[in-house]
Design an enzyme around this catalytic site. Sequence first.
Site, PDB file in Angstrom:
ATOM      1  N   SER A   1       0.794  -1.235   0.000  1.00 60.35           N
ATOM      2  CA  SER A   1       0.000   0.000   0.000  1.00 60.35           C
ATOM      3  C   SER A   1       0.821   1.277   0.000  1.00 60.35           C
ATOM      4  CB  SER A   1      -0.953   0.014   1.185  1.00 60.35           C
ATOM      5  OG  SER A   1      -2.053  -0.801   0.886  1.00 60.35           O
TER       6      SER A   1
ATOM      7  N   LYS B   1       0.257   3.355  -2.997  1.00 61.22           N
ATOM      8  CA  LYS B   1      -0.975   4.114  -3.260  1.00 61.22           C
ATOM      9  C   LYS B   1      -0.770   5.630  -3.383  1.00 61.22           C
ATOM     10  CE  LYS B   1      -3.906   0.527  -1.247  1.00 61.22           C
ATOM     11  NZ  LYS B   1      -4.561   0.069  -0.012  1.00 61.22           N
TER      12      LYS B   1
ATOM     13  N   TYR C   1      -3.156  -2.800 -10.187  1.00 59.61           N
ATOM     14  CA  TYR C   1      -3.077  -2.651  -8.729  1.00 59.61           C
ATOM     15  C   TYR C   1      -2.137  -3.709  -8.136  1.00 59.61           C
ATOM     16  CZ  TYR C   1      -4.453  -2.704  -3.837  1.00 59.61           C
ATOM     17  OH  TYR C   1      -4.414  -2.688  -2.462  1.00 59.61           O
TER      18      TYR C   1
ATOM     19  N   TYR D   1      -4.651   3.792   7.655  1.00 63.94           N
ATOM     20  CA  TYR D   1      -5.951   3.156   7.840  1.00 63.94           C
ATOM     21  C   TYR D   1      -6.626   3.648   9.112  1.00 63.94           C
ATOM     22  CZ  TYR D   1      -3.747   0.305   4.326  1.00 63.94           C
ATOM     23  OH  TYR D   1      -3.104  -0.104   3.218  1.00 63.94           O
TER      24      TYR D   1
ATOM     25  N   VAL E   1       1.397  -3.550   3.862  1.00 71.31           N
ATOM     26  CA  VAL E   1       1.466  -4.823   4.585  1.00 71.31           C
ATOM     27  C   VAL E   1       2.752  -5.610   4.298  1.00 71.31           C
ATOM     28  CG1 VAL E   1      -1.034  -5.080   4.871  1.00 71.31           C
ATOM     29  CG2 VAL E   1       0.086  -6.066   2.854  1.00 71.31           C
TER      30      VAL E   1
END
Length: 313
Positions: free
Chosen positions: A69, A72, A197, A249, A267
């Site tokens: 992530s 992103k 992705y 998050y 992660v």
Amino acid sequence: MRTIEQADARAAVERAVQAARPLAREGAVASYIPALAGADSSLVGLALVDSDGRAFESGDSRRRFTMQSVSKPLALALAMESAGEDAVFSRVGKEPTGDPFNSIIRLETSERRKPFNPLINAGAIVVSSLLPGSGASEKGEAFRAFAGRLAGRGTLERDEEVFRSERETGARNRSIAWFLAELGLLACPVDDALEVYFRQCAALVDALDLARIGAVFALDGLEPGTGERLMAARTARVVKALMFTCGLYDESGEFGVDAGIPAKSGVGGGLMAAAPGRCGIGSYGPALDRRGNSVAGLAMARALSAELGLYAL
Ligand code: GLU
């Protein structure tokens, strides 16, 4: 601009790694992507790159891992630069959720009918569909070239095993992507958006790369050292604002209060932080807390922020 004394940075980085090593035992490596399950949970690496491009590193800072992530915010920057800000934010919101990274529930229950922000999986898959290029492989390459440029080197490599492992097992992300397709939010075919992705998530970096990337955001789009512009200042600011509010998050608020700097975790164990005007921070520590953030990474970013006075607000 307040500069960071070299001796202070060196000592702070060293101390942060020593203090974080025992903490790694409190976390667990991600196993829902099978190829990530074998990571050595005791690894801890840290790098800081200041506004002049000087790097300070300690521990396993050259150990490579997949971005996951952390990709992103970079994909968001690239989509904003290529497709434009309106194209991105007509499809994705700018609000935090308080939900886990892979949550699907609000796509159905919220009146917005679009993902809350570009840093949760749903929003990130929309952003992947907007990357430049005509198919999944061109879009994936555009991402790795852009990310490599921000890291001050050539195009990033990809971990094939992790890529395949996620592609074969990513049922949740497939569900999200099909939901997005139903809402008409994807700018390319659903399978391509997922493929892009998964490809960007499998891009390989080390902590030093993440510190260099963080420094570009910290400097509002300028490359540390050379001063070359790598993205518009507006892009860097939007990305930093979203990292601050949504980067970790459902732990974003707590980290924002404690460390006071924009950051994004993955992660795979990576963390990238941008202390505005001061420095970039990159860390590696694959042992994660229950929200999916690197235990060592959070601790080290907090420690550096406190010791070097990096708070942005
Ligand atoms: N590729 C991972 C997923 O979509 C990224 C998640 C993360 O790093 O938080 O599940």
